[in-house]
Design an enzyme around this catalytic site. Structure first.
Site, mmCIF file in Angstrom:
data_model
loop_
_atom_site.group_PDB
_atom_site.id
_atom_site.type_symbol
_atom_site.label_atom_id
_atom_site.label_comp_id
_atom_site.label_asym_id
_atom_site.label_seq_id
_atom_site.Cartn_x
_atom_site.Cartn_y
_atom_site.Cartn_z
ATOM 1 N N GLY A 5 0.839 -1.070 0.351
ATOM 2 C CA GLY A 5 0.145 0.158 0.139
ATOM 3 C C GLY A 5 1.236 0.729 0.005
ATOM 4 O O GLY A 5 2.159 1.516 -0.645
ATOM 5 N N ILE A 24 2.571 3.068 2.100
ATOM 6 C CA ILE A 24 3.657 2.597 3.345
ATOM 7 C C ILE A 24 4.681 1.941 2.586
ATOM 8 O O ILE A 24 6.108 1.457 2.288
ATOM 9 C CB ILE A 24 3.315 2.383 4.737
ATOM 10 C CG1 ILE A 24 2.826 3.273 5.226
ATOM 11 C CG2 ILE A 24 4.788 2.627 5.526
ATOM 12 C CD1 ILE A 24 1.577 3.020 6.832
ATOM 13 N N ARG A 43 1.563 -3.926 12.296
ATOM 14 C CA ARG A 43 0.684 -4.174 13.870
ATOM 15 C C ARG A 43 1.838 -4.990 14.257
ATOM 16 O O ARG A 43 1.732 -6.260 13.259
ATOM 17 C CB ARG A 43 -0.738 -4.404 13.255
ATOM 18 C CG ARG A 43 -1.576 -2.949 13.410
ATOM 19 C CD ARG A 43 -1.201 -2.060 15.002
ATOM 20 N NE ARG A 43 -1.819 -1.196 14.283
ATOM 21 C CZ ARG A 43 -1.457 0.386 14.312
ATOM 22 N NH1 ARG A 43 -0.450 -0.216 14.387
ATOM 23 N NH2 ARG A 43 -2.373 0.884 14.294
ATOM 24 N N GLU A 85 1.416 -4.282 22.979
ATOM 25 C CA GLU A 85 1.431 -3.108 23.592
ATOM 26 C C GLU A 85 1.725 -2.367 24.769
ATOM 27 O O GLU A 85 -0.379 -2.464 24.941
ATOM 28 C CB GLU A 85 1.698 -2.029 22.351
ATOM 29 C CG GLU A 85 2.528 -2.271 21.413
ATOM 30 C CD GLU A 85 2.329 -1.389 20.584
ATOM 31 O OE1 GLU A 85 1.548 -0.083 20.337
ATOM 32 O OE2 GLU A 85 2.589 -1.662 18.746
ATOM 33 N N HIS A 143 7.079 2.095 19.477
ATOM 34 C CA HIS A 143 5.848 2.470 18.792
ATOM 35 C C HIS A 143 5.833 4.114 18.243
ATOM 36 O O HIS A 143 5.131 4.828 17.582
ATOM 37 C CB HIS A 143 4.216 2.491 19.125
ATOM 38 C CG HIS A 143 3.717 2.587 17.971
ATOM 39 N ND1 HIS A 143 2.384 1.169 18.109
ATOM 40 C CD2 HIS A 143 3.257 2.748 16.506
ATOM 41 C CE1 HIS A 143 1.672 1.336 16.765
ATOM 42 N NE2 HIS A 143 1.712 2.373 16.438
HETATM 43 C C1 8YV Z 1 -0.282 5.832 15.316
HETATM 44 C C2 8YV Z 1 -0.406 3.768 13.579
HETATM 45 O O1 8YV Z 1 0.697 7.073 16.152
HETATM 46 O O2 8YV Z 1 -1.227 5.577 12.422
HETATM 47 C C3 8YV Z 1 -1.314 3.878 12.883
HETATM 48 O O3 8YV Z 1 -1.688 3.129 12.283
HETATM 49 O O4 8YV Z 1 0.487 3.197 13.558
HETATM 50 C C4 8YV Z 1 0.603 5.054 14.818
HETATM 51 O O5 8YV Z 1 1.910 5.220 13.695
HETATM 52 C C5 8YV Z 1 -1.250 5.781 15.862
HETATM 53 O O6 8YV Z 1 -1.528 4.100 15.808
HETATM 54 C C6 8YV Z 1 -1.839 6.122 17.046
HETATM 55 O O7 8YV Z 1 -3.151 6.255 16.777
#
Ligand code: 8YV
Length: 324
Positions: free
Chosen positions: A157, A159, A242, A271, A289
């Site tokens: 995707g 990223i 994740r 986490e 994270h």
């Molecule tokens: C966020 C992330 O900062 O956006 C996402 O999915 O994993 C992180 O980089 C985090 O999830 C905040 O809700």
């Protein structure tokens, strides 16, 4: 004044974003920024119109049950696996997220982890800070060359593509990928990317593997002991997606037994708890994270969440509505 929309933010958002929101809504912030308990989430859902939530909020079916006043979960983040989407839908709650704005920051962290674990940067820094560095030597702390190696991307995707661009153009890496959606031929050509329909073949032919798929029922423990065993012994595994996509216990075992060269992790199964086996190992780089954690990006995420809240306020289509 009383008919202003009531918004509760479960965590502190960047100051400029909170100020923007407070100008148009009745906002309650979480002063000490502690993660909300289920009881606090439930109370917020019963008292606000909008909940500004994050990955630290477990919005499961029990919490999202009957009696919610909230009609919008404005998630500060792109991933929404902490929200039970079916329960939200059943409670007539819309969900929005913040895609796009954290692509570069997250790809930067993926490359940071890749370089750090290949070049043993964490180990070197720990050695130096411990006062144990006795000076340069031709054979100490030798890592693995990154340039020119093969990077396997799982989940191509936004990223995944941004990471591939950095690796291909910055480090001359060969790009292979496994993804539900195949890139257009022209996109593949630009990146020199080779698609693998079969995950095992991607894993087996990569020097580095970076995970960029969402956490879904299908990707839970996608990298389990069996799949981890398909990686070459020389390989490094990077995860900025994740934690539950990898079986953390199986990864700790593979790293401890030298069946895998190393790993770089930014996300974890439970986490903020990290598998104790990982904490003991030198061949894993562990970040808390931090993927989207640049000032610019967190502010952009906040503004994106507020754009969705403002659209909701004025009865417009949400710019980033998440649907199941
Ligand atoms: C966020 C992330 O900062 O956006 C996402 O999915 O994993 C992180 O980089 C985090 O999830 C905040 O809700």
């Amino acid at each position: 004044m009383t008919d202003r929309l009531k918004v509760i933010l479960t965590r502190r958002w960047p100051a400029a974003v909170e100020t923007r929101l407070a100008a148009v809504c009745d906002v309650r912030v979480n002063d000490d920024d502690h993660p909300f308990s289920s009881a606090e989430l439930r109370q917020a859902l019963e008292t606000a119109d909008v909940l500004g939530c994050t990955v630290t909020d477990r919005l499961d079916a029990a919490v999202l049950g009957a009696g919610c006043r909230v009609k919008l979960l404005a998630n500060f983040g792109v991933g929404f696996n902490h929200i039970d989407m079916k329960a939200a839908q059943a409670a007539d709650i819309q969900v929005s997220n913040t895609p796009g704005v954290l692509t570069d920051a997250t790809a930067d962290i993926a490359m940071t982890l890749l370089l750090m674990c290949a070049r043993r940067a964490g180990e070197g820094e720990r050695l130096l800070r411990a006062g144990a560095w006795s000076g340069w030597s031709p054979t100490s702390l030798l890592g693995t060359q990154v340039s020119g190696k093969t990077l396997g991307i799982v989940g191509m995707g936004r990223i995944g593509v941004a990471t591939a661009r950095r690796a291909a153009f910055g480090f001359n890496m060969k790009i292979r990928y496994h993804s539900r959606r195949r890139l257009e031929p022209v996109e593949e050509a630009v990146l020199g990317a080779e698609w693998h329909g079969d995950l095992v073949s991607l894993l087996a032919s990569s020097d580095f593997v970076s995970l960029h798929c969402p956490s879904t029922a299908e990707t839970q423990h996608l990298l389990d002991a069996k799949m981890l065993a398909c990686l070459p012994q020389r390989a490094f595994l990077i995860n900025t997606a994740r934690g539950d996509i990898i079986d953390e216990a199986a990864l700790a075992e593979a790293l401890a037994n030298g069946r895998l060269a190393g790993a770089g992790l930014d996300v974890y199964e439970r986490e903020p708890v990290v598998h104790p086996g990982l904490l003991e190992l030198d061949n894993v780089v562990l970040l808390p994270h931090q993927g989207s954690g640049s000032r610019e990006t967190r502010e952009a995420m906040g503004h994106c969440a507020v754009d969705n809240i403002e659209a909701f306020m004025t009865g417009q289509e949400l710019p980033n509505r998440v649907s199941t």
